[in-house]
Motif scaffolding. Structure first.
Motif, PDB file in Angstrom:
ATOM      1  N   LEU A  33       0.724  -1.321  -0.050  1.00  0.00           N
ATOM      2  CA  LEU A  33      -0.066   0.000  -0.022  1.00  0.00           C
ATOM      3  C   LEU A  33       0.885   1.272   0.233  1.00  0.00           C
ATOM      4  O   LEU A  33       0.463   2.224  -0.794  1.00  0.00           O
ATOM      5  CB  LEU A  33      -0.886   0.008   1.273  1.00  0.00           C
ATOM      6  N   PHE A  34       1.950   1.149   0.673  1.00  0.00           N
ATOM      7  CA  PHE A  34       2.982   2.484   0.846  1.00  0.00           C
ATOM      8  C   PHE A  34       4.245   2.290   0.217  1.00  0.00           C
ATOM      9  O   PHE A  34       5.215   2.816   0.716  1.00  0.00           O
ATOM     10  CB  PHE A  34       3.177   2.679   2.347  1.00  0.00           C
ATOM     11  N   ILE A  35       4.092   1.778  -1.116  1.00  0.00           N
ATOM     12  CA  ILE A  35       5.248   1.591  -1.781  1.00  0.00           C
ATOM     13  C   ILE A  35       6.005   3.210  -2.110  1.00  0.00           C
ATOM     14  O   ILE A  35       7.148   3.270  -2.160  1.00  0.00           O
ATOM     15  CB  ILE A  35       5.223   0.841  -3.144  1.00  0.00           C
ATOM     16  N   LYS A  36       5.127   4.274  -2.366  1.00  0.00           N
ATOM     17  CA  LYS A  36       5.616   5.449  -2.740  1.00  0.00           C
ATOM     18  C   LYS A  36       6.551   6.038  -1.325  1.00  0.00           C
ATOM     19  O   LYS A  36       7.567   6.457  -1.466  1.00  0.00           O
ATOM     20  CB  LYS A  36       4.575   6.196  -2.831  1.00  0.00           C
ATOM     21  N   ARG A  37       6.076   5.542  -0.197  1.00  0.00           N
ATOM     22  CA  ARG A  37       6.724   6.000   0.802  1.00  0.00           C
ATOM     23  C   ARG A  37       8.127   5.553   0.853  1.00  0.00           C
ATOM     24  O   ARG A  37       9.143   6.020   1.089  1.00  0.00           O
ATOM     25  CB  ARG A  37       5.754   5.776   2.259  1.00  0.00           C
ATOM     26  N   PHE A  73      16.111   5.253  10.509  1.00  0.00           N
ATOM     27  CA  PHE A  73      15.115   4.711  11.608  1.00  0.00           C
ATOM     28  C   PHE A  73      14.013   4.692  10.582  1.00  0.00           C
ATOM     29  O   PHE A  73      13.173   3.532  11.067  1.00  0.00           O
ATOM     30  CB  PHE A  73      14.976   5.905  12.520  1.00  0.00           C
ATOM     31  N   LEU A  74      13.197   5.569   9.875  1.00  0.00           N
ATOM     32  CA  LEU A  74      12.101   5.489   9.298  1.00  0.00           C
ATOM     33  C   LEU A  74      11.948   4.087   8.173  1.00  0.00           C
ATOM     34  O   LEU A  74      10.839   3.627   8.175  1.00  0.00           O
ATOM     35  CB  LEU A  74      11.862   6.521   8.533  1.00  0.00           C
ATOM     36  N   LEU A  75      13.128   3.937   7.729  1.00  0.00           N
ATOM     37  CA  LEU A  75      13.227   2.766   6.735  1.00  0.00           C
ATOM     38  C   LEU A  75      13.069   1.444   7.647  1.00  0.00           C
ATOM     39  O   LEU A  75      12.382   0.448   7.262  1.00  0.00           O
ATOM     40  CB  LEU A  75      14.478   2.632   5.956  1.00  0.00           C
ATOM     41  N   VAL A  76      13.626   1.268   8.809  1.00  0.00           N
ATOM     42  CA  VAL A  76      13.722   0.091   9.690  1.00  0.00           C
ATOM     43  C   VAL A  76      12.346  -0.220  10.087  1.00  0.00           C
ATOM     44  O   VAL A  76      11.994  -1.270  10.275  1.00  0.00           O
ATOM     45  CB  VAL A  76      14.636   0.367  10.856  1.00  0.00           C
ATOM     46  N   ILE A  77      11.599   0.881  10.625  1.00  0.00           N
ATOM     47  CA  ILE A  77      10.279   0.651  10.932  1.00  0.00           C
ATOM     48  C   ILE A  77       9.057   0.694  10.000  1.00  0.00           C
ATOM     49  O   ILE A  77       8.030   1.185  10.320  1.00  0.00           O
ATOM     50  CB  ILE A  77       9.894   1.852  12.171  1.00  0.00           C
ATOM     51  N   TYR A  78       9.396   0.824   8.671  1.00  0.00           N
ATOM     52  CA  TYR A  78       8.627   0.698   7.626  1.00  0.00           C
ATOM     53  C   TYR A  78       7.168  -0.197   8.031  1.00  0.00           C
ATOM     54  O   TYR A  78       6.340   0.294   7.596  1.00  0.00           O
ATOM     55  CB  TYR A  78       9.336   0.360   6.229  1.00  0.00           C
ATOM     56  N   TYR A  79       7.564  -1.365   8.370  1.00  0.00           N
ATOM     57  CA  TYR A  79       6.356  -2.532   8.399  1.00  0.00           C
ATOM     58  C   TYR A  79       5.521  -1.942   9.799  1.00  0.00           C
ATOM     59  O   TYR A  79       4.466  -2.370   9.983  1.00  0.00           O
ATOM     60  CB  TYR A  79       6.825  -3.738   8.392  1.00  0.00           C
ATOM     61  N   GLN A  80       5.987  -1.019  10.501  1.00  0.00           N
ATOM     62  CA  GLN A  80       5.248  -0.614  11.957  1.00  0.00           C
ATOM     63  C   GLN A  80       4.627  -1.849  12.728  1.00  0.00           C
ATOM     64  O   GLN A  80       3.517  -1.934  12.890  1.00  0.00           O
ATOM     65  CB  GLN A  80       4.285   0.138  11.438  1.00  0.00           C
ATOM     66  N   ASN A  81       5.568  -2.726  13.049  1.00  0.00           N
ATOM     67  CA  ASN A  81       5.305  -3.684  13.997  1.00  0.00           C
ATOM     68  C   ASN A  81       6.145  -3.793  15.183  1.00  0.00           C
ATOM     69  O   ASN A  81       7.136  -2.904  15.140  1.00  0.00           O
ATOM     70  CB  ASN A  81       4.996  -5.070  13.255  1.00  0.00           C
ATOM     71  N   SER A  82       5.875  -4.378  16.086  1.00  0.00           N
ATOM     72  CA  SER A  82       6.582  -4.520  17.358  1.00  0.00           C
ATOM     73  C   SER A  82       8.226  -4.594  16.917  1.00  0.00           C
ATOM     74  O   SER A  82       9.159  -4.133  17.763  1.00  0.00           O
ATOM     75  CB  SER A  82       6.162  -5.383  18.401  1.00  0.00           C
ATOM     76  N   TYR A  83       8.456  -5.847  16.368  1.00  0.00           N
ATOM     77  CA  TYR A  83       9.910  -6.114  15.908  1.00  0.00           C
ATOM     78  C   TYR A  83      10.572  -5.199  15.152  1.00  0.00           C
ATOM     79  O   TYR A  83      11.940  -4.883  15.478  1.00  0.00           O
ATOM     80  CB  TYR A  83       9.801  -7.482  15.083  1.00  0.00           C
TER      81      TYR A  83
END
Length: 114
Positions: A33-37, A73-83
């Protein structure tokens, strides 16, 4: 900004690796859904690295380093889950250690009279 042979070599390496990341992400993130981001984040990551590579003074080094830290940081948390959030916090802490190293090296250079 300083353009010399070494910085151009590093910049070409960064562009080659990031182009391969984008090429791979087209297939891997197909239907995301957020490939542009993700694409924008990779772009800003590459811009930050190039600011760091071509920097000619301490201000641009810090600007590139902080941009690199934020976008990584924003790339690492891209999937937005606890891991990914845990890994993102480790990334932030590692970048803050790098900040301490940069500040200490600047202090040592000033103390040495450079």
């Amino acid at each position: 900004m300083v353009f010399d042979t070494i910085s151009l070599l590093f910049s070409c390496s960064v562009f080659f690796i990031s182009a391969n990341v984008c090429w791979f992400s087209v297939g891997y993130l197909n239907g995301e859904l957020f490939i542009k981001r993700f694409t924008y984040l990779v772009f800003f990551f590459v811009v930050s690295i190039n600011i760091l590579i071509y920097s000619g003074n301490l201000i641009t080094v810090l600007l590139g380093w902080d941009g690199l830290g934020i976008t990584s940081f924003l790339l690492v948390i891209y999937y937005q889950n606890s891991y990914s959030l845990g890994a993102g916090l480790i990334t932030v802490l590692t970048n803050r250690l790098g900040d301490v190293g940069l500040i200490l090296s600047v202090g040592l250079l000033l103390y040495g009279g450079h």
